[in-house]
Design a protein around this motif. Structure first.
Motif, PDB file in Angstrom:
ATOM      1  N   LEU A   1       0.820  -1.210   0.000  1.00  0.00           N
ATOM      2  CA  LEU A   1       0.000   0.000   0.000  1.00  0.00           C
ATOM      3  C   LEU A   1       0.860   1.270   0.000  1.00  0.00           C
ATOM      4  N   LEU A   2       1.941   1.258   0.790  1.00  0.00           N
ATOM      5  CA  LEU A   2       2.776   2.451   0.877  1.00  0.00           C
ATOM      6  C   LEU A   2       3.430   2.788  -0.449  1.00  0.00           C
ATOM      7  N   TYR A   3       3.919   1.782  -1.141  1.00  0.00           N
ATOM      8  CA  TYR A   3       4.674   2.028  -2.366  1.00  0.00           C
ATOM      9  C   TYR A   3       3.829   1.880  -3.629  1.00  0.00           C
TER      10      TYR A   3
ATOM     11  N   TYR B   1       3.119   8.898  -3.314  1.00  0.00           N
ATOM     12  CA  TYR B   1       3.354  10.344  -3.290  1.00  0.00           C
ATOM     13  C   TYR B   1       3.272  10.932  -1.874  1.00  0.00           C
ATOM     14  N   PRO B   2       2.284  10.571  -1.056  1.00  0.00           N
ATOM     15  CA  PRO B   2       2.330  11.052   0.339  1.00  0.00           C
ATOM     16  C   PRO B   2       3.582  10.598   1.091  1.00  0.00           C
ATOM     17  N   LEU B   3       4.059   9.386   0.801  1.00  0.00           N
ATOM     18  CA  LEU B   3       5.281   8.912   1.449  1.00  0.00           C
ATOM     19  C   LEU B   3       6.485   9.756   1.036  1.00  0.00           C
TER      20      LEU B   3
ATOM     21  N   GLU C   1      -0.342   2.834  -3.653  1.00  0.00           N
ATOM     22  CA  GLU C   1      -1.395   3.832  -3.555  1.00  0.00           C
ATOM     23  C   GLU C   1      -0.960   5.087  -2.803  1.00  0.00           C
ATOM     24  N   TYR C   2      -0.040   4.935  -1.844  1.00  0.00           N
ATOM     25  CA  TYR C   2       0.377   6.062  -1.021  1.00  0.00           C
ATOM     26  C   TYR C   2       1.843   6.434  -1.286  1.00  0.00           C
TER      27      TYR C   2
END
Length: 220
Positions: A140-142, A147-149, A144-145
């Motif tokens: 999920l981090l790499y 850019y926020p990461l 869908e998320y």
């Protein structure tokens, strides 16, 4: 009410109390210690939600590294608390308004998540046999998320550079040499060879000592 629900309410109550004491404690060191307690209670709640990776990460990263650094910085800076509290009530209305806006935004986000139809994705993954929370969190981090990461990483990098720039001061009492000057030095710049005779002639005794009869060896 089962044991899990009771533990959840207990950890939540302690977390809210510790978070309130973070912003109301008069001593900055006590505020940092209450923040450590807040992180521990949040980690316990993550464990109740079967998010072991997030719980251990919260303890290792924030409690073990970030808060220890905060404590060292607070104790070394010797912050003047009385000077900081002079304009507290002057800026309190603006701070209260900003806090109310943040609370409303968080409530809107959380209430939207509570009203979701069906079971959330995380619950389905946790219920699946052999599912790994860490693996699914990484996906999920790499994906869908991503850019926020990256934005969070850039913000942390800017904060680190700002902290280094603010604390980098030249001490007047420190003695240091320039390494480039030490490398370029030559032997003839530091050593001076002086020629001196191997033997020196003995100095003659003064005439008064030879004429003084009280001295031993003097002629009468």
């Amino acid at each position: 009410m089962d044991v899990t629900t009771g533990l959840f309410y207990l950890f939540s109550a302690v977390l809210l109390f510790a978070a309130f004491r973070v912003i109301t404690a008069r001593n900055p060191v006590y505020s940092a210690l209450y923040l450590v307690l807040t992180f521990f209670q949040a980690s316990a709640i993550w464990l109740l939600l079967r998010a072991e990776f997030l719980a251990i990460t919260l303890v290792l990263v924030y409690v073990g590294a970030v808060m220890v650094l905060f404590l060292f910085v607070v104790m070394m800076l010797d912050i003047d608390v009385a000077g900081l509290r002079q304009g507290f009530w002057k800026h309190f209305p603006l701070a209260a308004a900003v806090g109310a806006v943040i609370a409303l935004e968080m409530a809107a986000v959380l209430m939207g998540g509570f009203r979701m139809d069906g079971a959330p994705r995380g619950a389905a993954l946790a219920a699946a046999p052999g599912a790994s929370n860490t693996l699914e969190l990484g996906k999920l981090l790499y994906s869908e998320y991503l850019y926020p990461l990256e934005v969070a990483a850039v913000i942390l990098l800017v904060g680190m550079i700002a902290a280094i720039a603010l604390t980098l001061r030249k001490r007047k009492d420190s003695k240091a040499i320039n390494p480039s000057d030490a490398v370029r030095v030559k032997a003839r710049d530091r050593v001076r060879v002086v020629q001196m005779p191997a033997t020196r002639a003995a100095q003659s005794a003064p005439a008064e000592a030879a004429a003084d009869p009280a001295q031993p060896g003097a002629k009468a």
